[in-house]
Motif scaffolding. Structure first.
Motif, PDB file in Angstrom:
ATOM      1  N   SER A  36       0.862  -1.176   0.000  1.00 27.77           N
ATOM      2  CA  SER A  36       0.000   0.000   0.000  1.00 27.77           C
ATOM      3  C   SER A  36       0.903   1.232   0.000  1.00 27.77           C
ATOM      4  O   SER A  36       2.110   1.141   0.264  1.00 27.77           O
ATOM      5  CB  SER A  36      -0.887   0.020   1.246  1.00 27.77           C
ATOM      6  OG  SER A  36      -0.123   0.328   2.405  1.00 27.77           O
ATOM      7  N   LEU A  38       0.973   3.619   2.117  1.00 30.83           N
ATOM      8  CA  LEU A  38       1.506   3.856   3.460  1.00 30.83           C
ATOM      9  C   LEU A  38       2.661   2.907   3.770  1.00 30.83           C
ATOM     10  O   LEU A  38       3.618   3.286   4.459  1.00 30.83           O
ATOM     11  CB  LEU A  38       0.412   3.699   4.510  1.00 30.83           C
ATOM     12  CG  LEU A  38      -0.710   4.747   4.510  1.00 30.83           C
ATOM     13  CD1 LEU A  38      -1.563   4.607   5.764  1.00 30.83           C
ATOM     14  CD2 LEU A  38      -0.168   6.167   4.384  1.00 30.83           C
ATOM     15  N   GLU A  39       2.590   1.700   3.268  1.00 30.36           N
ATOM     16  CA  GLU A  39       3.704   0.772   3.458  1.00 30.36           C
ATOM     17  C   GLU A  39       4.946   1.269   2.717  1.00 30.36           C
ATOM     18  O   GLU A  39       6.083   1.082   3.190  1.00 30.36           O
ATOM     19  CB  GLU A  39       3.310  -0.631   2.995  1.00 30.36           C
ATOM     20  CG  GLU A  39       2.308  -1.304   3.925  1.00 30.36           C
ATOM     21  CD  GLU A  39       1.745  -2.599   3.364  1.00 30.36           C
ATOM     22  OE1 GLU A  39       1.358  -3.459   4.171  1.00 30.36           O
ATOM     23  OE2 GLU A  39       1.683  -2.745   2.118  1.00 30.36           O
ATOM     24  N   SER A  60      -1.916   7.937  10.312  1.00 28.29           N
ATOM     25  CA  SER A  60      -2.587   6.686   9.933  1.00 28.29           C
ATOM     26  C   SER A  60      -3.108   6.040  11.203  1.00 28.29           C
ATOM     27  O   SER A  60      -2.640   6.334  12.296  1.00 28.29           O
ATOM     28  CB  SER A  60      -1.643   5.728   9.201  1.00 28.29           C
ATOM     29  OG  SER A  60      -0.661   5.210  10.074  1.00 28.29           O
ATOM     30  N   ARG A  63      -5.653   1.668   8.776  1.00 30.24           N
ATOM     31  CA  ARG A  63      -5.058   1.156   7.533  1.00 30.24           C
ATOM     32  C   ARG A  63      -5.989   0.175   6.808  1.00 30.24           C
ATOM     33  O   ARG A  63      -5.549  -0.731   6.111  1.00 30.24           O
ATOM     34  CB  ARG A  63      -3.693   0.525   7.786  1.00 30.24           C
ATOM     35  CG  ARG A  63      -2.674   1.527   8.341  1.00 30.24           C
ATOM     36  CD  ARG A  63      -1.249   1.086   8.124  1.00 30.24           C
ATOM     37  NE  ARG A  63      -0.313   2.113   8.596  1.00 30.24           N
ATOM     38  CZ  ARG A  63       0.945   2.226   8.192  1.00 30.24           C
ATOM     39  NH1 ARG A  63       1.418   1.368   7.294  1.00 30.24           N
ATOM     40  NH2 ARG A  63       1.724   3.162   8.651  1.00 30.24           N
ATOM     41  N   CYS A  70      -5.482   8.864   7.158  1.00 28.71           N
ATOM     42  CA  CYS A  70      -4.296   8.775   6.305  1.00 28.71           C
ATOM     43  C   CYS A  70      -4.273   9.786   5.172  1.00 28.71           C
ATOM     44  O   CYS A  70      -3.346   9.788   4.366  1.00 28.71           O
ATOM     45  CB  CYS A  70      -4.195   7.365   5.714  1.00 28.71           C
ATOM     46  SG  CYS A  70      -5.610   6.908   4.670  1.00 28.71           S
ATOM     47  N   CYS A  88      -4.424   4.530   2.421  1.00 26.70           N
ATOM     48  CA  CYS A  88      -3.940   3.267   2.992  1.00 26.70           C
ATOM     49  C   CYS A  88      -4.337   2.053   2.153  1.00 26.70           C
ATOM     50  O   CYS A  88      -3.746   0.980   2.294  1.00 26.70           O
ATOM     51  CB  CYS A  88      -4.447   3.097   4.426  1.00 26.70           C
ATOM     52  SG  CYS A  88      -6.250   3.044   4.562  1.00 26.70           S
ATOM     53  N   GLN A  89      -5.322   2.226   1.275  1.00 24.12           N
ATOM     54  CA  GLN A  89      -5.743   1.134   0.402  1.00 24.12           C
ATOM     55  C   GLN A  89      -5.316   1.349  -1.058  1.00 24.12           C
ATOM     56  O   GLN A  89      -5.694   0.588  -1.944  1.00 24.12           O
ATOM     57  CB  GLN A  89      -7.269   0.979   0.467  1.00 24.12           C
ATOM     58  CG  GLN A  89      -7.788   0.562   1.841  1.00 24.12           C
ATOM     59  CD  GLN A  89      -7.275  -0.799   2.255  1.00 24.12           C
ATOM     60  OE1 GLN A  89      -7.549  -1.787   1.601  1.00 24.12           O
ATOM     61  NE2 GLN A  89      -6.519  -0.849   3.350  1.00 24.12           N
TER      62      GLN A  89
END
Length: 251
Positions: A36, A38-39, A60, A63, A70, A88-89
């Motif tokens: 994602s 955020l990752e 965040s 998630r 986020c 986040c998705q």
């Protein structure tokens, strides 16, 4: 097998509200297409910490596309290029190997920057506190079929209640308006019997608070609906305006 990508990032860095900010270039060379967004930022922060640099601050929580905390601008679009998706998705398979992606905080006068990609969205909380609730006594929880509510009304109320308060509508609006957020919080109550008693007063109180917070007015651009991760309709803004005018003239 997951494909690894090299992603170039231009990220807004700002240490505090009082200090000037700027876009800073970074490269993540081991990004998986299944990550994602955020990752991806997590991986970047691991790199920065390893090199003893300050990590990028961003909000965040869940998630899972539920809480909305986020929210950032990805490639100039609130929450990024994939419709009805929170950051986040948003997965890296939406981008290409070698892409350069600009990441900025939501920008609006009523959302002051705290640090890097983090903004203060407490103005939304104050709009809710103004009258985003039912204060009349409704008694104990009734049986499911005790209050007749049409299926259409129930579904429309649920659609507006889906608002997660992320602020993407404000960030996308050329006027920095919070009309879609405020309308959603008004309409999901106004469509149900328990909320109809105070519908006009609620609209006046919440719209007045929205204006007091420094949000702009709605000019019907509908950019808010286009970026809303829950696809909330701008039709609620028209209903909010009618309720507001009714409340003002009934005083």
């Amino acid at each position: 097998m997951a494909k690894n990508m090299t992603i170039n990032l231009r990220i807004w860095r700002q240490k505090s509200p009082e200090t000037p900010g700027k876009l800073v270039d970074y490269t993540v060379s081991n990004a998986s297409e299944h990550m994602s967004f955020l990752e991806l930022l997590d991986v970047l922060n691991e790199q920065l910490i390893a090199s003893e640099d300050d990590p990028v601050e961003f909000d965040s929580d869940c998630r899972e596309g539920i809480c909305g905390s986020c929210g950032v601008m990805v490639a100039g679009i609130a929450h990024g290029p994939q419709q009805r998706t929170a950051v986040c998705q948003l997965h890296m398979r939406s981008f290409k190997d070698g892409d350069t992606i600009t990441v900025e905080p939501f920008r609006a006068r009523a959302f002051p920057i705290v640090r890097d990609l983090v903004v203060d969205r407490s103005a939304f909380d104050r709009i809710i506190a103004a009258h985003g609730y039912v204060s009349v006594k409704t008694g104990s929880a009734p049986d499911a079929n005790a209050i007749p509510i049409s299926k259409d009304a129930a579904e429309e109320a649920m659609d507006f209640a889906a608002c997660i308060g992320c602020g993407a509508c404000v960030a996308a609006c050329p006027n920095g308006s919070a009309s879609l957020f405020t309308a959603a919080k008004i309409e999901h109550l106004a469509l149900l019997p328990q909320g109809q008693v105070e519908a006009s007063q609620r609209a006046v109180a919440m719209v007045d608070q929205m204006e007091a917070e420094g949000f702009g007015d709605c000019s019907n651009y509908a950019e808010c609906e286009a970026v809303c991760p829950k696809g909330i309709s701008v039709s609620g803004i028209a209903s909010m305006r009618r309720a507001y005018m009714k409340g003002v003239f009934s005083k």
